[in-house]
Design a protein around this motif. Structure first.
Motif, PDB file in Angstrom:
ATOM      1  N   GLY A   1     -73.592 -26.432  44.469  1.00  0.00           N
ATOM      2  CA  GLY A   1     -72.163 -26.175  44.404  1.00  0.00           C
ATOM      3  C   GLY A   1     -71.883 -24.691  44.485  1.00  0.00           C
ATOM      4  O   GLY A   1     -70.900 -24.263  45.092  1.00  0.00           O
ATOM      5  N   ASN A   2     -72.740 -23.874  43.888  1.00  0.00           N
ATOM      6  CA  ASN A   2     -72.592 -22.430  43.957  1.00  0.00           C
ATOM      7  C   ASN A   2     -72.634 -21.934  45.389  1.00  0.00           C
ATOM      8  O   ASN A   2     -71.898 -21.024  45.778  1.00  0.00           O
ATOM      9  CB  ASN A   2     -73.718 -21.743  43.170  1.00  0.00           C
ATOM     10  N   GLU A   3     -73.535 -22.496  46.190  1.00  0.00           N
ATOM     11  CA  GLU A   3     -73.705 -22.027  47.563  1.00  0.00           C
ATOM     12  C   GLU A   3     -72.433 -22.218  48.373  1.00  0.00           C
ATOM     13  O   GLU A   3     -71.975 -21.314  49.065  1.00  0.00           O
ATOM     14  CB  GLU A   3     -74.880 -22.759  48.216  1.00  0.00           C
ATOM     15  N   LYS A   4     -71.852 -23.423  48.304  1.00  0.00           N
ATOM     16  CA  LYS A   4     -70.623 -23.679  49.046  1.00  0.00           C
ATOM     17  C   LYS A   4     -69.479 -22.849  48.489  1.00  0.00           C
ATOM     18  O   LYS A   4     -68.686 -22.277  49.250  1.00  0.00           O
ATOM     19  CB  LYS A   4     -70.277 -25.174  48.968  1.00  0.00           C
ATOM     20  N   MET A   5     -69.390 -22.751  47.163  1.00  0.00           N
ATOM     21  CA  MET A   5     -68.323 -21.962  46.564  1.00  0.00           C
ATOM     22  C   MET A   5     -68.469 -20.491  46.930  1.00  0.00           C
ATOM     23  O   MET A   5     -67.476 -19.810  47.219  1.00  0.00           O
ATOM     24  CB  MET A   5     -68.345 -22.150  45.043  1.00  0.00           C
ATOM     25  N   THR A   6     -69.697 -19.995  46.931  1.00  0.00           N
ATOM     26  CA  THR A   6     -69.938 -18.600  47.303  1.00  0.00           C
ATOM     27  C   THR A   6     -69.523 -18.345  48.754  1.00  0.00           C
ATOM     28  O   THR A   6     -68.947 -17.300  49.072  1.00  0.00           O
ATOM     29  CB  THR A   6     -71.422 -18.232  47.110  1.00  0.00           C
ATOM     30  N   GLN A   7     -69.806 -19.302  49.633  1.00  0.00           N
ATOM     31  CA  GLN A   7     -69.379 -19.168  51.029  1.00  0.00           C
ATOM     32  C   GLN A   7     -67.866 -19.036  51.128  1.00  0.00           C
ATOM     33  O   GLN A   7     -67.342 -18.184  51.856  1.00  0.00           O
ATOM     34  CB  GLN A   7     -69.848 -20.389  51.831  1.00  0.00           C
TER      35      GLN A   7
ATOM     36  N   GLN B   1     -65.776 -18.066  48.763  1.00  0.00           N
ATOM     37  CA  GLN B   1     -65.313 -16.839  48.127  1.00  0.00           C
ATOM     38  C   GLN B   1     -65.556 -15.614  48.997  1.00  0.00           C
ATOM     39  O   GLN B   1     -64.768 -14.662  48.986  1.00  0.00           O
ATOM     40  CB  GLN B   1     -65.997 -16.682  46.762  1.00  0.00           C
ATOM     41  N   LYS B   2     -66.639 -15.616  49.760  1.00  0.00           N
ATOM     42  CA  LYS B   2     -66.920 -14.487  50.650  1.00  0.00           C
ATOM     43  C   LYS B   2     -66.023 -14.499  51.883  1.00  0.00           C
ATOM     44  O   LYS B   2     -65.518 -13.467  52.310  1.00  0.00           O
ATOM     45  CB  LYS B   2     -68.390 -14.523  51.076  1.00  0.00           C
ATOM     46  N   LYS B   3     -65.819 -15.701  52.437  1.00  0.00           N
ATOM     47  CA  LYS B   3     -65.049 -15.809  53.679  1.00  0.00           C
ATOM     48  C   LYS B   3     -63.556 -15.700  53.455  1.00  0.00           C
ATOM     49  O   LYS B   3     -62.829 -15.157  54.291  1.00  0.00           O
ATOM     50  CB  LYS B   3     -65.389 -17.134  54.368  1.00  0.00           C
ATOM     51  N   TYR B   4     -63.080 -16.222  52.306  1.00  0.00           N
ATOM     52  CA  TYR B   4     -61.635 -16.223  52.027  1.00  0.00           C
ATOM     53  C   TYR B   4     -61.400 -15.559  50.671  1.00  0.00           C
ATOM     54  O   TYR B   4     -60.847 -16.152  49.744  1.00  0.00           O
ATOM     55  CB  TYR B   4     -61.091 -17.655  52.036  1.00  0.00           C
ATOM     56  N   ARG B   5     -61.833 -14.318  50.572  1.00  0.00           N
ATOM     57  CA  ARG B   5     -61.855 -13.603  49.297  1.00  0.00           C
ATOM     58  C   ARG B   5     -60.479 -13.565  48.629  1.00  0.00           C
ATOM     59  O   ARG B   5     -60.332 -13.856  47.439  1.00  0.00           O
ATOM     60  CB  ARG B   5     -62.367 -12.173  49.523  1.00  0.00           C
ATOM     61  N   SER B   6     -59.450 -13.223  49.380  1.00  0.00           N
ATOM     62  CA  SER B   6     -58.111 -13.104  48.798  1.00  0.00           C
ATOM     63  C   SER B   6     -57.584 -14.456  48.337  1.00  0.00           C
ATOM     64  O   SER B   6     -57.038 -14.581  47.236  1.00  0.00           O
ATOM     65  CB  SER B   6     -57.146 -12.495  49.827  1.00  0.00           C
ATOM     66  N   PHE B   7     -57.746 -15.478  49.164  1.00  0.00           N
ATOM     67  CA  PHE B   7     -57.233 -16.810  48.824  1.00  0.00           C
ATOM     68  C   PHE B   7     -57.953 -17.389  47.609  1.00  0.00           C
ATOM     69  O   PHE B   7     -57.341 -18.051  46.764  1.00  0.00           O
ATOM     70  CB  PHE B   7     -57.401 -17.753  50.023  1.00  0.00           C
ATOM     71  N   MET B   8     -59.241 -17.159  47.478  1.00  0.00           N
ATOM     72  CA  MET B   8     -60.038 -17.773  46.417  1.00  0.00           C
ATOM     73  C   MET B   8     -59.900 -17.058  45.076  1.00  0.00           C
ATOM     74  O   MET B   8     -60.312 -17.602  44.048  1.00  0.00           O
ATOM     75  CB  MET B   8     -61.518 -17.787  46.822  1.00  0.00           C
ATOM     76  N   ARG B   9     -59.303 -15.881  45.068  1.00  0.00           N
ATOM     77  CA  ARG B   9     -59.223 -15.100  43.830  1.00  0.00           C
ATOM     78  C   ARG B   9     -58.441 -15.844  42.746  1.00  0.00           C
ATOM     79  O   ARG B   9     -57.319 -16.307  42.965  1.00  0.00           O
ATOM     80  CB  ARG B   9     -58.573 -13.743  44.107  1.00  0.00           C
ATOM     81  N   GLY B  10     -59.050 -15.969  41.558  1.00  0.00           N
ATOM     82  CA  GLY B  10     -58.369 -16.564  40.414  1.00  0.00           C
ATOM     83  C   GLY B  10     -58.340 -18.080  40.381  1.00  0.00           C
ATOM     84  O   GLY B  10     -57.736 -18.665  39.481  1.00  0.00           O
TER      85      GLY B  10
END
Length: 418
Positions: free
Chosen positions: A93-99, A101-110
């Motif tokens: 789950g971390n791997e997909k979530m990390t992907q 968060q890296k690709k859509y950094r602004s959208f994923m924040r918070g």
């Protein structure tokens, strides 16, 4: 002085606990084994993108352990991951979530780092959450929080809608998010204060994206399953929790208990009743709910086994003394097909006698032992559901600097890189 003495003891214990937490990996790192999947026969390419998740106990007596991910090239222990990653769930789950968060950094924040809260396709990335109080309970002010990212324009739609009949529920959580017909479908599981039988309720909330409002609230119809003289024990959404892509049809498995009679309870030769299972399908696009009836070919035990879903197909299995039979059920055609039966050796059948974990990829069904209380290597095999051929056999091997008990490893899921 006694007061300050107690405070000193508490502070000392806190420091000691923190010290043990950070020092423990120093002592355990060298003794933790490295695991790998080795091929004995068949197509080795079938396991190239495979990872296996499980739990490794460093001390069974005290229950000390950590999640582990086994891949071809490396073994990753969850406790060695950065602290923020540990908050996000499993290694995979971390791997997909990390992907994301890296690709859509602004959208994923918070946002919550749980894949169940997200939906993704080629055009959008959508997120849904429910506001709860400090005790994770629903309140009269609870709302759905919705955000949708347009991947092409990078525009974000963000709004909230009141949670319907919030005062009727004590708790609620999101199991899945889907998109169909310009509507965001939020799939929830929650406990109703007014529940007569103490069971959770499963709902599908259709949220109209252009108009930013809840258009429909559909409760899963448990009466589709024959529950006469039975009690609903558990309802499980079978669609994969690690997949945030489109699922046209959701599948629920309903576990029912057959109540024991007074005679059975007090008789010396007590009869142990087995649970009864039923399956319900829900079409995301139309909202139709239907009974998945496979009783003409599959017994109750087969329904209780692990059921796999790939695209719009369910896969079942059942075994006898010499063979393993695979079945596929088309959720769109609502038709059950008996696939090829496979003749297995005693050693191969032994894998299925113990607890197993399963996965399907491109019609290839994988079986692996989930634990082993002996020193023998865990077995894994794969069967082509189209031809009935055994296309892979292998073992899950370990390499360790010091002797370790194999029963300290428990496997939970087979996954493939998306």
């Amino acid at each position: 002085m006694k007061r300050y003495g107690k405070l000193g003891i508490i502070a000392g214990l806190a420091v000691l606990s923190i010290g043990i937490y950070y020092i423990q990996p120093i002592f355990t790192g060298e003794t933790r084994p490295q695991f790998s999947v080795s091929a004995k026969s068949g197509d080795k390419t079938l396991i190239e993108d495979m990872t296996i998740e499980g739990y490794y106990y460093e001390n069974n007596l005290y229950g000390i352990g950590t999640e582990v991910e086994i891949a071809n090239e490396a073994t990753t222990y969850y406790s060695t991951q950065p602290y923020l990653n540990q908050l996000q769930g499993s290694v995979n789950g971390n791997e997909k979530m990390t992907q994301l968060q890296k690709k859509y950094r602004s959208f994923m924040r918070g946002k919550e780092p749980q894949l169940a809260n997200y939906f993704e396709d080629d055009s959008i990335l959508a997120y849904a959450d429910i506001t709860l109080d400090s005790m994770s309970a629903v309140t009269e002010d609870s709302k759905f929080l919705i955000e949708v990212l347009d991947k092409k324009t990078n525009d974000v739609i963000s709004f909230s809608v009141d949670f319907p009949k919030a005062t009727d529920y004590f708790s609620m959580y999101i199991e899945d998010v889907q998109v169909a017909n310009n509507k965001l479908i939020v799939v929830t599981n929650g406990y109703s204060i007014n529940s007569e039988n103490g069971q959770d309720e499963q709902h599908l909330y259709s949220i109209d994206l252009p108009n930013e409002k809840i258009e429909k609230d559909e409760k899963i119809k448990m009466d589709l399953v024959d529950s006469k003289d039975k009690e609903i024990q558990y309802v499980e959404l079978l669609n994969a929790g690690n997949d945030i892509h489109s699922s046209k049809i959701l599948v629920y498995r309903v576990t029912l208990d057959v109540p024991q009679t007074e005679t059975e309870v007090y008789d010396e030769n007590e009869i142990i009743t087995q649970p009864v299972f039923g399956l319900i399908g829900v079409n995301i696009e139309t909202g139709e709910q239907f009974l998945i009836d496979v009783s003409d070919k599959l017994d109750n035990k087969a329904l209780g086994n692990t059921i796999l879903i790939e695209n719009s197909t369910l896969y079942f299995y059942k075994k006898n003394d010499t063979t393993l039979s695979l079945y596929s059920y088309s959720l769109e055609q609502r038709e059950l097909l008996e696939l090829e039966s496979v003749e297995l050796t005693k050693e191969q059948l032994a894998i299925l006698k113990a607890d197993v974990i399963l996965q399907v990829k491109d019609g290839i069904v994988f079986f692996a032992e989930s634990s082993n209380v002996t020193d023998k290597a865990m077995q894994i095999m794969a069967i082509d559901s189209n031809s009935g051929e055994l296309v892979f056999e292998g073992t899950i091997d370990e390499k360790v600097n010091q002797p370790s008990k194999r029963d300290e490893l428990y496997l939970s899921e087979i996954l493939f890189q998306q």
